[in-house]
Write a protein that holds these residues in place. Structure first.
Motif, PDB file in Angstrom:
ATOM      1  N   ALA A 149       0.943  -1.235   0.054  1.00 40.00           N
ATOM      2  CA  ALA A 149      -0.050  -0.013  -0.044  1.00 40.00           C
ATOM      3  C   ALA A 149       0.741   1.218   0.086  1.00 40.00           C
ATOM      4  CB  ALA A 149      -0.992   0.000   1.261  1.00 40.00           C
ATOM      5  N   LYS A 150       2.167   1.221   0.635  1.00 39.04           N
ATOM      6  CA  LYS A 150       3.093   2.340   0.673  1.00 39.04           C
ATOM      7  C   LYS A 150       4.272   1.903   0.265  1.00 39.04           C
ATOM      8  CE  LYS A 150       4.553   6.098   3.799  1.00 39.04           C
ATOM      9  NZ  LYS A 150       4.412   6.612   4.727  1.00 39.04           N
ATOM     10  N   LEU A 151       4.543   2.070  -0.704  1.00 42.65           N
ATOM     11  CA  LEU A 151       5.936   1.941  -1.401  1.00 42.65           C
ATOM     12  C   LEU A 151       7.179   2.810  -0.915  1.00 42.65           C
ATOM     13  CD1 LEU A 151       6.875  -0.318  -3.580  1.00 42.65           C
ATOM     14  CD2 LEU A 151       7.076   1.498  -5.286  1.00 42.65           C
ATOM     15  N   PRO A 152       8.350   2.204  -0.350  1.00 39.38           N
ATOM     16  CA  PRO A 152       9.283   3.040   0.215  1.00 39.38           C
ATOM     17  C   PRO A 152       9.803   4.172  -1.038  1.00 39.38           C
ATOM     18  CG  PRO A 152       9.754   0.966   0.923  1.00 39.38           C
ATOM     19  CD  PRO A 152       8.600   0.670  -0.315  1.00 39.38           C
ATOM     20  N   ALA A 153      10.069   5.283  -0.452  1.00 38.10           N
ATOM     21  CA  ALA A 153      10.634   6.231  -1.377  1.00 38.10           C
ATOM     22  C   ALA A 153      11.583   5.920  -2.192  1.00 38.10           C
ATOM     23  CB  ALA A 153      10.876   7.438  -0.903  1.00 38.10           C
ATOM     24  N   GLN A 154      12.633   5.141  -1.844  1.00 34.90           N
ATOM     25  CA  GLN A 154      13.979   4.618  -2.626  1.00 34.90           C
ATOM     26  C   GLN A 154      13.479   3.552  -3.326  1.00 34.90           C
ATOM     27  OE1 GLN A 154      13.028   4.346   0.870  1.00 34.90           O
ATOM     28  NE2 GLN A 154      14.663   3.378   1.839  1.00 34.90           N
ATOM     29  N   ILE A 155      12.505   2.862  -3.472  1.00 32.26           N
ATOM     30  CA  ILE A 155      12.358   1.761  -4.115  1.00 32.26           C
ATOM     31  C   ILE A 155      11.588   2.171  -5.494  1.00 32.26           C
ATOM     32  CG2 ILE A 155      10.823  -0.558  -4.293  1.00 32.26           C
ATOM     33  CD1 ILE A 155      13.266  -0.896  -2.877  1.00 32.26           C
ATOM     34  N   ALA A 156      11.957   1.527  -6.656  1.00 32.27           N
ATOM     35  CA  ALA A 156      11.196   1.571  -8.115  1.00 32.27           C
ATOM     36  C   ALA A 156      10.416   0.357  -8.192  1.00 32.27           C
ATOM     37  CB  ALA A 156      12.154   1.986  -8.981  1.00 32.27           C
ATOM     38  N   PHE A 157       9.297   0.462  -8.913  1.00 31.51           N
ATOM     39  CA  PHE A 157       8.322  -0.720  -8.924  1.00 31.51           C
ATOM     40  C   PHE A 157       7.690  -0.919 -10.768  1.00 31.51           C
ATOM     41  CE2 PHE A 157       4.269  -2.681  -9.327  1.00 31.51           C
ATOM     42  CZ  PHE A 157       4.203  -3.650  -8.743  1.00 31.51           C
ATOM     43  N   ARG A 158       7.963  -1.908 -11.222  1.00 29.54           N
ATOM     44  CA  ARG A 158       7.761  -2.030 -12.591  1.00 29.54           C
ATOM     45  C   ARG A 158       6.806  -3.195 -12.753  1.00 29.54           C
ATOM     46  NH1 ARG A 158      11.194  -0.228 -17.024  1.00 29.54           N
ATOM     47  NH2 ARG A 158       9.773   1.543 -16.764  1.00 29.54           N
ATOM     48  N   ARG A 159       5.312  -2.814 -13.002  1.00 30.52           N
ATOM     49  CA  ARG A 159       4.500  -3.799 -12.864  1.00 30.52           C
ATOM     50  C   ARG A 159       4.632  -5.075 -13.771  1.00 30.52           C
ATOM     51  NH1 ARG A 159      -0.514  -1.179 -13.521  1.00 30.52           N
ATOM     52  NH2 ARG A 159      -0.581  -1.698 -15.827  1.00 30.52           N
ATOM     53  N   LEU A 160       4.557  -6.224 -13.576  1.00 31.98           N
ATOM     54  CA  LEU A 160       4.427  -7.387 -14.590  1.00 31.98           C
ATOM     55  C   LEU A 160       3.150  -8.116 -14.706  1.00 31.98           C
ATOM     56  CD1 LEU A 160       7.581  -9.139 -13.023  1.00 31.98           C
ATOM     57  CD2 LEU A 160       7.718  -7.947 -15.027  1.00 31.98           C
ATOM     58  N   GLY A 161       2.365  -7.938 -13.624  1.00 32.44           N
ATOM     59  CA  GLY A 161       0.764  -8.568 -13.997  1.00 32.44           C
ATOM     60  C   GLY A 161      -0.042  -8.198 -12.778  1.00 32.44           C
ATOM     61  N   TRP A 162      -0.809  -9.228 -12.509  1.00 28.50           N
ATOM     62  CA  TRP A 162      -2.083  -9.094 -11.199  1.00 28.50           C
ATOM     63  C   TRP A 162      -2.302 -10.325 -10.988  1.00 28.50           C
ATOM     64  CZ3 TRP A 162      -3.743  -4.408  -9.345  1.00 28.50           C
ATOM     65  CH2 TRP A 162      -3.574  -3.161 -10.349  1.00 28.50           C
TER      66      TRP A 162
END
Length: 294
Positions: A149-162
């Motif tokens: 729900a809350k992603l750390p500021a230093q972390i990047a996220f790239r969606r692969l699916g659901w």
């Protein structure tokens, strides 16, 4: 300080076990121990805290992980440039669960091997609850995880699916399957739950309980998701799991999905990496490649 010593250090930092680390490096445990001591003498600091029962990273060791990885990466890049290599060279360490390895990792690895055959992939599997922690602690370059729900500021996220979240119960004749079959509505308050020890799945389940004002009995708390399906199939309780875990489980035919109108929201599954490291050649190239898989 030799590059091999840095490789030995990283192997021990990942396994925290002299026997397993020495096997990974194809050297004897005494040779590994001697090289680690030489590193510590050169640095003037203990990299590991060790006794007769366990090995743990010291504060200096935690800091040294970044230096060791960056130095080895730069060495690989230098060798490639001196030899006029046109293809990407280096290593990429990935962490994910067993289920994610079957579903989300396979197409990524296939693309990496096809596009960048000079990249060495190191895969470690385990509880997805540790994915972010392992990336933040520099144990892995990238991991596959559910977006919190809350992603750390230093972390990047790239969606692969659901992946949908589903409630499962045993099919085998037992008290739980009879309760589910004979009740007009699922008697959540009476059903024993098997839940993860930690992680996003546990967080969403507890939130769902609170919204419904449910306080069910807890039969067991386990590490990871795969064991949840196994324990439910034995008639020990019910569980909330990502559907992708169920689809890849050998026990999928031994459990039933319960119909729930307001199930917790689905997981958004993707790659996580430290934002500041995306400029690195190997990690950055694979990160961009992941975007093309959609």
């Amino acid at each position: 300080m030799h590059h091999k010593q840095l490789e030995y250090f990283l192997a021990l930092a990942e396994t925290l076990h002299f026997g397993r680390a020495s096997e990974r490096c194809y050297i004897s445990a005494p040779t590994l121990s001697r090289n680690i001591k030489q590193l510590e003498q050169l640095l003037g600091a203990k990299l590991f805290i060790r006794d007769n029962r366990q090995v743990a990273l010291s504060d200096a060791g935690e800091h040294f992980i970044t230096y060791a990885k960056n130095t080895l990466m730069q060495w690989q890049q230098l060798k490639a440039s001196l030899h006029g290599a046109k293809e990407l060279q280096g290593a990429l360490s990935i962490y994910c669960s067993v289920s994610a390895a079957y579903s989300f990792l396979h197409p990524l690895l296939s693309a990496v091997r096809e596009r960048y055959c000079g990249v060495e992939v190191k895969l470690h599997t385990g509880d997805p609850a540790y994915a972010l922690e392992r990336v933040l602690d520099h144990h892995e370059d990238v991991a596959i995880a559910a977006k919190p729900a809350k992603l750390p500021a230093q972390i990047a996220f790239r969606r692969l699916g659901w992946s949908q979240l589903v409630f499962i119960a045993p099919k085998t004749p037992c008290d739980i399957s009879r309760q589910v079959a004979n009740s007009p509505s699922t008697p959540w308050q009476q059903l024993p739950f098997i839940i993860p020890e930690q992680g996003e799945n546990r967080t969403r389940l507890i939130s769902w309980w609170r919204k419904r004002r449910i306080q069910p009995p807890i039969y067991a708390q386990v590490s990871g998701h795969e064991a949840l399906v196994s324990m439910v199939s034995l008639g020990l309780g019910v569980a909330l799991i990502p559907q992708v875990v169920l689809e890849n489980s050998p026990f999928a035919q031994s459990v039933q999905i319960l119909n729930v109108d307001d199930a917790p929201p689905p997981f958004e599954i993707g790659l996580v990496a430290q934002q500041r490291r995306l400029s690195e050649s190997v990690l950055g190239a694979c990160w961009q490649l992941a975007a093309q898989l959609k």
